[in-house]
Design a protein around this motif. Structure first.
Motif, short mmCIF file in Angstrom:
data_model
loop_
_atom_site.label_atom_id
_atom_site.label_comp_id
_atom_site.label_asym_id
_atom_site.label_seq_id
_atom_site.Cartn_x
_atom_site.Cartn_y
_atom_site.Cartn_z
N PRO A 94 0.81 -1.23 0.00
CA PRO A 94 0.00 0.00 0.00
C PRO A 94 0.83 1.28 0.00
O PRO A 94 0.45 2.27 -0.59
CB PRO A 94 -0.83 -0.13 1.29
N ALA A 95 1.99 1.24 0.69
CA ALA A 95 2.80 2.45 0.79
C ALA A 95 3.37 2.86 -0.55
O ALA A 95 3.50 4.04 -0.85
CB ALA A 95 3.92 2.25 1.81
N ALA A 96 3.71 1.86 -1.37
CA ALA A 96 4.31 2.14 -2.68
C ALA A 96 3.28 2.12 -3.80
O ALA A 96 3.64 2.29 -4.97
CB ALA A 96 5.40 1.12 -2.98
N PHE A 97 1.99 1.91 -3.45
CA PHE A 97 0.93 1.79 -4.47
C PHE A 97 1.33 0.74 -5.52
O PHE A 97 1.25 0.97 -6.72
CB PHE A 97 0.66 3.13 -5.15
N ARG A 98 1.73 -0.44 -5.01
CA ARG A 98 2.26 -1.46 -5.91
C ARG A 98 1.54 -2.78 -5.69
O ARG A 98 1.32 -3.20 -4.55
CB ARG A 98 3.75 -1.64 -5.65
#
Length: 223
Positions: free
Chosen positions: A138-142
């Motif tokens: 979620p933090a890297a939108f990956r």
């Protein structure tokens, strides 16, 4: 101070939005054409884009596509017709919210704040989620499936993160809609269905990972 890029070719509407946002402490940049919007987006790197659908030179859909090819910056689309929302969702352009004209400037400001809160919360999430062949960061939108990164929107990442935290657990459409902030803007649950449809298309042969539980919602099904 967050910068909001207002992309609106109607000067009167742009003036009103500009005034309300500045009174709330935001810095603003303004563009009246699609090409100018892209120039300002690259130069100013705004925290959020308010993007009208109907624009000269390049329309809002094309602007959103070009922005999304390089960035997950939040986008709120401004459209003159309610039925356009279904089309926008179906095209999977990755907008974070939609406002139908005529709108209340106060409502637009409230939605700007809500979307920025959600975007901020998403960047604070730590830890990668694993569910079978699926990995969600979620933090890297990956999102990665079988070792291959997928081209996903910020909204799709939020949905998958909720489902991946407890794979196999059924999440109602209301829960998934809340993860998108949909309850704040009164959107109906078709929004969730449209995002799931887009994700299944991107999953290809693994579309069955997103399982429909009729009358309830969705789950990540790894059996």
């Amino acid at each position: 101070m967050s910068t909001i890029l207002i992309v609106e070719d109607e000067a009167r509407l742009a003036d009103i939005l500009d005034g309300y946002l500045r009174r709330e402490g935001f810095h603003t940049e303004r563009a009246a054409t699609g090409r100018r919007a892209l120039e300002l987006w690259r130069a100013a790197r705004p925290a959020l884009i308010l993007l009208d659908l109907m624009l000269p030179e390049l329309d809002g859909l094309e602007v959103a596509r070009r922005v999304r090819a390089e960035s997950n910056v939040p986008i709120i689309m401004l459209t003159a017709r309610d039925e356009e929302i279904d089309r926008l969702l179906g095209l999977g352009i990755g907008a974070d919210d939609y406002v139908v004209k005529p709108y209340s400037p106060r409502e637009v400001v409230a939605r700007v704040k809500a979307v920025l809160r959600r975007a901020g919360a998403a960047t604070d999430v730590s830890g990668t989620l694993h569910a079978g062949p699926l990995t969600v960061d979620p933090a890297a939108f990956r999102v990665n499936l079988h070792g291959t990164d997928l081209d996903v929107t910020a909204a799709e990442v939020r949905l998958l993160a909720l489902l991946a935290r407890e794979a196999g657990v059924v999440r109602s459409r209301a829960e998934l809609l809340a993860a998108l902030g949909g309850l704040e803007r009164g959107t109906d649950e078709r929004t969730v269905d449209a995002h799931v449809k887009n994700l299944r298309r991107k999953f290809g042969a693994d579309a069955g990972l997103l399982d429909t539980v009729r009358g309830v919602g969705y789950r990540l099904w790894l059996a």
